[in-house]
Design a protein around this motif. Structure first.
Motif, PDB file in Angstrom:
ATOM      1  N   ASP A 131       0.839  -1.212   0.000  1.00 33.96           N
ATOM      2  CA  ASP A 131       0.000   0.000   0.000  1.00 33.96           C
ATOM      3  C   ASP A 131       0.872   1.259   0.000  1.00 33.96           C
ATOM      4  OD1 ASP A 131      -2.378   1.291  -0.177  1.00 33.96           O
ATOM      5  OD2 ASP A 131      -2.860   1.202   1.951  1.00 33.96           O
ATOM      6  N   ASN A 132       1.895   1.229  -0.849  1.00 38.79           N
ATOM      7  CA  ASN A 132       2.878   2.311  -0.915  1.00 38.79           C
ATOM      8  C   ASN A 132       2.758   3.022  -2.259  1.00 38.79           C
ATOM      9  OD1 ASN A 132       5.295   3.867  -1.137  1.00 38.79           O
ATOM     10  ND2 ASN A 132       6.228   2.587   0.433  1.00 38.79           N
ATOM     11  N   THR A 133       2.152   4.205  -2.263  1.00 33.83           N
ATOM     12  CA  THR A 133       1.915   4.933  -3.518  1.00 33.83           C
ATOM     13  C   THR A 133       3.208   5.326  -4.234  1.00 33.83           C
ATOM     14  OG1 THR A 133      -0.192   5.762  -2.672  1.00 33.83           O
ATOM     15  CG2 THR A 133       0.777   6.930  -4.532  1.00 33.83           C
ATOM     16  N   PRO A 134       4.234   5.854  -3.553  1.00 35.37           N
ATOM     17  CA  PRO A 134       5.477   6.214  -4.254  1.00 35.37           C
ATOM     18  C   PRO A 134       6.105   5.026  -4.994  1.00 35.37           C
ATOM     19  CG  PRO A 134       5.455   7.239  -2.101  1.00 35.37           C
ATOM     20  CD  PRO A 134       4.280   6.299  -2.136  1.00 35.37           C
ATOM     21  N   VAL A 135       6.010   3.838  -4.408  1.00 35.04           N
ATOM     22  CA  VAL A 135       6.562   2.655  -5.073  1.00 35.04           C
ATOM     23  C   VAL A 135       5.778   2.346  -6.350  1.00 35.04           C
ATOM     24  CG1 VAL A 135       6.944   0.169  -4.865  1.00 35.04           C
ATOM     25  CG2 VAL A 135       7.470   1.677  -2.936  1.00 35.04           C
ATOM     26  N   ILE A 136       4.457   2.474  -6.286  1.00 34.29           N
ATOM     27  CA  ILE A 136       3.622   2.241  -7.472  1.00 34.29           C
ATOM     28  C   ILE A 136       3.961   3.254  -8.565  1.00 34.29           C
ATOM     29  CG2 ILE A 136       1.256   2.155  -8.344  1.00 34.29           C
ATOM     30  CD1 ILE A 136       0.358   1.357  -5.533  1.00 34.29           C
ATOM     31  N   VAL A 137       4.174   4.508  -8.185  1.00 34.65           N
ATOM     32  CA  VAL A 137       4.556   5.538  -9.154  1.00 34.65           C
ATOM     33  C   VAL A 137       5.885   5.190  -9.813  1.00 34.65           C
ATOM     34  CG1 VAL A 137       5.205   7.967  -9.413  1.00 34.65           C
ATOM     35  CG2 VAL A 137       3.253   7.348  -7.986  1.00 34.65           C
ATOM     36  N   GLY A 138       6.812   4.632  -9.032  1.00 37.92           N
ATOM     37  CA  GLY A 138       8.091   4.213  -9.596  1.00 37.92           C
ATOM     38  C   GLY A 138       7.921   3.176 -10.690  1.00 37.92           C
ATOM     39  N   ALA A 139       6.965   2.277 -10.519  1.00 39.57           N
ATOM     40  CA  ALA A 139       6.694   1.271 -11.553  1.00 39.57           C
ATOM     41  C   ALA A 139       6.158   1.926 -12.822  1.00 39.57           C
ATOM     42  CB  ALA A 139       5.693   0.250 -11.020  1.00 39.57           C
ATOM     43  N   MET A 194      -5.971  -7.503   1.724  1.00 40.97           N
ATOM     44  CA  MET A 194      -6.537  -6.391   0.989  1.00 40.97           C
ATOM     45  C   MET A 194      -5.948  -5.065   1.488  1.00 40.97           C
ATOM     46  SD  MET A 194      -8.591  -5.371  -1.357  1.00 40.97           S
ATOM     47  CE  MET A 194      -9.613  -6.823  -1.619  1.00 40.97           C
ATOM     48  N   THR A 195      -5.446  -4.258   0.564  1.00 43.17           N
ATOM     49  CA  THR A 195      -4.949  -2.926   0.896  1.00 43.17           C
ATOM     50  C   THR A 195      -5.786  -1.886   0.164  1.00 43.17           C
ATOM     51  OG1 THR A 195      -3.359  -2.908  -0.944  1.00 43.17           O
ATOM     52  CG2 THR A 195      -2.591  -3.808   1.168  1.00 43.17           C
ATOM     53  N   HIS A 196      -5.610  -0.633   0.543  1.00 41.94           N
ATOM     54  CA  HIS A 196      -6.370   0.436  -0.111  1.00 41.94           C
ATOM     55  C   HIS A 196      -6.007   0.520  -1.592  1.00 41.94           C
ATOM     56  CE1 HIS A 196      -8.454   4.216  -0.685  1.00 41.94           C
ATOM     57  NE2 HIS A 196      -7.346   4.744  -1.176  1.00 41.94           N
ATOM     58  N   THR A 247      -2.734  -6.074 -10.223  1.00 44.32           N
ATOM     59  CA  THR A 247      -3.870  -6.347  -9.329  1.00 44.32           C
ATOM     60  C   THR A 247      -4.602  -7.620  -9.748  1.00 44.32           C
ATOM     61  OG1 THR A 247      -4.159  -3.975  -8.885  1.00 44.32           O
ATOM     62  CG2 THR A 247      -6.033  -5.419  -8.417  1.00 44.32           C
ATOM     63  N   ILE A 248      -4.735  -7.827 -11.046  1.00 51.26           N
ATOM     64  CA  ILE A 248      -5.373  -9.060 -11.532  1.00 51.26           C
ATOM     65  C   ILE A 248      -4.585 -10.279 -11.047  1.00 51.26           C
ATOM     66  CG2 ILE A 248      -5.994 -10.391 -13.589  1.00 51.26           C
ATOM     67  CD1 ILE A 248      -6.384  -7.735 -15.057  1.00 51.26           C
TER      68      ILE A 248
END
Length: 411
Positions: A131-139, A194-196, A247-248
């Protein structure tokens, strides 16, 4: 303005100049350098003339199989035009050859593309699980998802079926990589729950579709006006795809059917919206096929626009339902919070810790003094039922508090 450098065998330059004159190219816009080793023709053209000129040159001269000929197109970083007024009137865009070259480079299953897809999928999956937004942005920054989608759109607009098929194959490969990575990492990492970040992508809404439409239009515009600038917009487009693919995979590993269905719905909604926006921008900006592909391109564009438009419209139906349900779900909680704040907050001398409204049942957790009269809770329940309906059941979880006064210590 773009610059064309065309080389020819010695003596062929004059034939190329005659061709330019027939096309109406002004004499100050080209220069022929003749020599015994070969001729060099330098042509300075505004963007809207380049596609026609290149088509004519390629039709007249074989640049592919003749070692004495070559064709180079590039865009200068700085232009000081002799006719500023004429330059201002022109609608600048990249040449068809530049766009096609971009498409070919980004529709190859190279080791670099596979590596970036794997790394982006790993980072996106870990970001979702943590649930780490900065990490997702890095992807999103490294995910190579815009190129294949743009290739598909370019293939449709230009009537190039090979480009269209190559773009589809590469995009499906990236999709398979991201879903597989998501499933594998969710399986090997313990206690995945489940995370946000996961919940957001399993409950797609209409704004998600609008974001994809806007991102696709921006990406297409950036690509056709300046190829290098599309990299920044590609981050936004990756946001609509790579975390959803991961997510899938996580949903498959957790055997969460709702997560899988929601993420698949969001993925295809974003894909169709992106393609639709990119095709429209390319077409409006004047990207045209070569004349021998014109018939095929027109048929492809019409069919694609119809299919994509219908797909987006059909997908808006379940997205509208989900959006509406999300709004309804949040509304009762706001009503309860407002009732508590306006009528009972001070009297109960308490603190409302949490509200959960589900299936006609309102659960309230309240910190309140130990001697609070139960009459107040009945009044609160009545007020809630007046607003939400008598069929609602109100349940209180009371956490009693006690006020203690520490006595002063004598010295």
């Amino acid at each position: 303005m773009q610059v064309v450098h065309a080389t020819f065998a010695s003596g062929e330059g004059k034939d190329a100049v005659d061709l330019l004159k027939n096309l109406g190219v002004e004499i100050e816009d080209y220069k022929l350098i003749e020599s015994e080793t070969g001729d060099l023709l330098i042509i300075n053209l505004l963007y809207h003339n380049v596609d026609i000129l290149i088509d004519k040159l390629k039709d007249r001269f074989d640049f592919t199989n003749n070692v004495h000929r070559s064709l180079i197109i590039f865009t200068p970083d700085t232009i000081i035009p002799s006719n500023k007024e004429k330059t201002k009137k022109e609608d600048y865009r990249a040449t068809r050859e530049t766009i096609v070259t971009y498409a070919k480079e980004n529709s190859e299953m190279s080791s670099q593309l596979v590596f970036l897809a794997v790394v982006a999928a790993i980072i996106a999956t870990l970001g979702l699980i943590l649930d780490n937004t900065p990490v997702i942005v890095g992807a999103m920054i490294i995910a190579p998802v815009f190129g294949p989608i743009a290739t598909m759109a370019i293939g449709i607009v230009l009537g190039d079926l090979k480009l269209l098929v190559k773009g589809i194959i590469v995009e499906l490969a990236i999709m398979g990589i991201a879903i597989s990575i998501g499933a594998i990492f969710a399986l090997i990492i313990p206690n995945v729950s489940m995370t946000h970040a996961l919940q957001v992508r399993m409950l797609p809404t209409l704004p998600d579709l609008l974001v994809a439409l806007a991102a696709g239009g921006a990406g297409a515009y950036a690509l056709i006006t300046h190829v290098k600038s599309q990299q920044l917009v590609g981050v936004v487009i990756a946001a609509a795809l790579i975390p959803v693919m991961a997510t899938i995979g996580v949903g498959i590993s957790l055997a969460n059917v709702d997560m899988i269905i929601g993420a698949v719905l969001l993925l295809f909604g974003n894909l169709f919206a992106l393609l639709l926006a990119i095709i429209i921008v390319f077409y409006v900006k004047g990207l045209k096929p070569q004349w021998w592909y014109e018939s095929t391109a027109n048929k492809l564009i019409k069919k694609s626009l119809i299919i994509l438009t219908l797909s987006v419209i059909i997908l808006t139906l379940p997205l509208s339902v989900i959006t509406y349900n999300q709004m309804i779900k949040e509304e009762p909680e706001d009503v309860v919070r407002k009732i508590y704040r306006e009528h009972f907050g001070d009297e109960l001398e308490s603190r409302l810790f949490s509200i959960n409204v589900k299936d006609k049942e309102v659960d309230l957790i309240i910190y309140t003094p130990i001697d609070t009269d139960k009459h107040y809770f009945q009044l609160l329940a009545n007020k809630i039922k007046e607003k939400l309906g008598e069929d609602y059941k109100v349940i209180f979880e009371i956490i009693p508090t006690q006020r203690l006064e520490t006595p002063l210590q004598s010295s």
